[in-house]
Design a protein around this motif. Structure first.
Motif, PDB file in Angstrom:
ATOM      1  N   THR A 146       0.857  -1.188   0.000  1.00  0.00           N
ATOM      2  CA  THR A 146       0.000   0.000   0.000  1.00  0.00           C
ATOM      3  C   THR A 146       0.890   1.233   0.000  1.00  0.00           C
ATOM      4  N   GLN A 193       0.703   8.734 -10.184  1.00  0.00           N
ATOM      5  CA  GLN A 193      -0.359   7.794  -9.850  1.00  0.00           C
ATOM      6  C   GLN A 193      -0.660   7.829  -8.342  1.00  0.00           C
ATOM      7  N   GLU A 194       0.396   7.706  -7.542  1.00  0.00           N
ATOM      8  CA  GLU A 194       0.222   7.649  -6.092  1.00  0.00           C
ATOM      9  C   GLU A 194      -0.124   9.020  -5.515  1.00  0.00           C
ATOM     10  N   SER A 197      -3.708   9.969  -6.293  1.00  0.00           N
ATOM     11  CA  SER A 197      -4.672   9.159  -5.540  1.00  0.00           C
ATOM     12  C   SER A 197      -4.729   9.603  -4.084  1.00  0.00           C
ATOM     13  N   ASN A 208      -9.544   7.357  -8.491  1.00  0.00           N
ATOM     14  CA  ASN A 208      -9.334   6.995  -9.887  1.00  0.00           C
ATOM     15  C   ASN A 208     -10.033   7.947 -10.851  1.00  0.00           C
ATOM     16  N   VAL A 287      -4.112   3.525  -1.494  1.00  0.00           N
ATOM     17  CA  VAL A 287      -4.024   2.697  -2.697  1.00  0.00           C
ATOM     18  C   VAL A 287      -3.329   1.380  -2.352  1.00  0.00           C
ATOM     19  N   TRP A 289      -1.440  -1.647  -4.340  1.00  0.00           N
ATOM     20  CA  TRP A 289      -0.890  -1.968  -5.659  1.00  0.00           C
ATOM     21  C   TRP A 289      -0.295  -3.366  -5.633  1.00  0.00           C
ATOM     22  N   ASP A 360      -7.882  -0.158  -5.532  1.00  0.00           N
ATOM     23  CA  ASP A 360      -6.971  -0.568  -6.600  1.00  0.00           C
ATOM     24  C   ASP A 360      -6.970   0.499  -7.691  1.00  0.00           C
ATOM     25  N   PRO A 361      -5.793   0.853  -8.203  1.00  0.00           N
ATOM     26  CA  PRO A 361      -5.774   1.837  -9.284  1.00  0.00           C
ATOM     27  C   PRO A 361      -6.413   1.275 -10.552  1.00  0.00           C
TER      28      PRO A 361
END
Ligand code: N2P
Length: 383
Positions: A146, A193-194, A197, A208, A287, A289, A360-361
């Motif tokens: 995470t 991405q992170e 989020s 997302n 998140v 991953w 989840d992305p």
């Protein structure tokens, strides 16, 4: 054919075989046609195996491993997309990276006959990957974790008081907190991405989502704390947290566990008390991953690559890696082999009520993704 010609023909066949590289199926290091040279080129995230994983594989197989590391999915993706990376085994994050790389045809289908250790993997995790990789044809799950907060509890409570919200993204995103923590050091992941989020979760929005409205909201969230962030990075924050140069980091779960181990070892060596370093999955959510293993379609050593992938799925091997890197693996047969302290660490294996808050992305449409990346560049530079 005359005897002389026949002799010449076999002589030249011998010479060609000896040169290896000039024959189809041969290779540059002079292995006979059809055999692979005993070399494997691996490209993995930094600090993502145990100290002896690679040496043990080399000793067991006689295959020499060239081992390179990266700190961002984008670095790997750029090399794969350009082609001719030379890598035989790589470790992308499943979503959205491996997802779109599979779609782009960048990976070779796995030869499952060469991967008997697939039997040890968790069927639920395999099923969970099938939507991005039908029949689990190209990727094997490696580690999952995470993205949350790494906290030096003594320094943070010294700056914010004993009632500091140690369980909240507000520690970072509330500008009043960030201002007070600036001098003891805030590091944020350089990972759009992170970072997107986390900000969207803090704002109570869908992590997302990628519309212009969300991008503006994220931009504003970071603008308010940007002056208090010391750096954006995906790897240096670990040492900074361990050696006291950072008191608050946004980071990957296991990396923060590793920082804690390093700090404890350093404290033992010097006889000082170890700092209280903690990994927190914020109460607002985080998140989750999954990083996976794949073989690029242009890999020159696919046989060795399969041997390595199969090796990594040996329960003893992957359990030792989990013990070292503090990330959960996808290997059911390894569960009982993991150090009980790691197995009981709720930052590594979150309990059910925490799992319910994990997201989840998903893969955003290309134009939204491009806008996020552009906005992220601006956010980092404070524009
Ligand atoms: C390893 C970090 C990998 C986690 N150091 C990011 N998916």
């Amino acid at each position: 054919m005359s005897l002389r010609l026949a002799t010449l023909a076999s002589a030249s066949a011998l010479i060609l075989a000896a040169c290896g590289g000039s024959q189809p199926g041969g290779d540059a290091a002079g292995a006979p046609a059809g055999a692979e040279e005993k070399v494997l080129n691996v490209y993995n995230w930094s600090d993502y195996v145990a100290d002896d994983t690679i040496a043990n594989f080399e000793a067991a197989t006689g295959i020499r491993v060239n081992y390179d590391v990266y700190a961002e999915n984008e670095t790997l993706e750029t090399k794969l997309t350009a082609g001719g990376s030379g890598y035989d085994v790589v470790f992308p994050s499943a979503r959205p990276f491996a997802q779109r790389q599979i779609r782009a045809g960048l990976y070779a289908p796995l030869d499952k006959a060469k991967l008997p250790n697939l039997q040890h993997l968790d069927p639920a995790i395999m099923a969970g990957l099938a939507d991005i990789d039908p029949d689990n044809a190209h990727i094997v799950p490696y580690m999952w974790g995470t993205t949350g907060l790494g906290i030096n509890v003594d320094k943070v409570t010294a700056a914010l008081g004993a009632d500091a919200p140690l369980d909240s993204w507000g520690l970072l995103f509330d500008p009043a907190n960030a201002a007070k923590l600036a001098s003891c050091g805030i590091h944020v992941l350089d990972d759009d991405q992170e970072a997107f989020s986390a900000a969207l979760i803090w704002l109570g929005r869908d992590p997302n989502a990628g519309s212009a409205d969300e991008i503006d909201a994220v931009r504003e969230a970071y603008a308010a704390i940007r002056p208090h962030i010391r750096t954006f990075n995906n790897a240096e924050y670990k040492d900074a947290l361990a050696n006291g140069d950072a008191c608050l980091v946004m980071g990957y779960s296991g990396d923060i566990g590793q920082a804690r181990d390093v700090a404890i070892e350093a404290a033992e060596a010097t006889g000082r008390a170890a700092p209280d370093l903690r990994y927190v999955i914020p109460k607002e959510g985080a998140v989750r991953w999954m990083d996976v293993i794949a073989i690029p379609k242009d890999a020159r050593h696919p046989g060795n690559a399969h041997a390595f992938v199969n090796y990594l799925m040996q329960p003893e091997v992957i359990a030792a890696i989990t013990d070292h890197v503090a990330y959960a693996n996808a290997n059911l047969a390894a569960t009982d082999l993991i150090d009980p302290e790691i197995a009981a660490d709720t930052g590594v294996y979150p309990p059910e009520d925490v799992r319910e808050r994990l997201v989840d992305p998903v893969s955003l449409p290309d134009d939204m993704q491009r806008q996020r990346v552009r906005a992220w560049t601006g956010i980092k530079s404070g524009r």
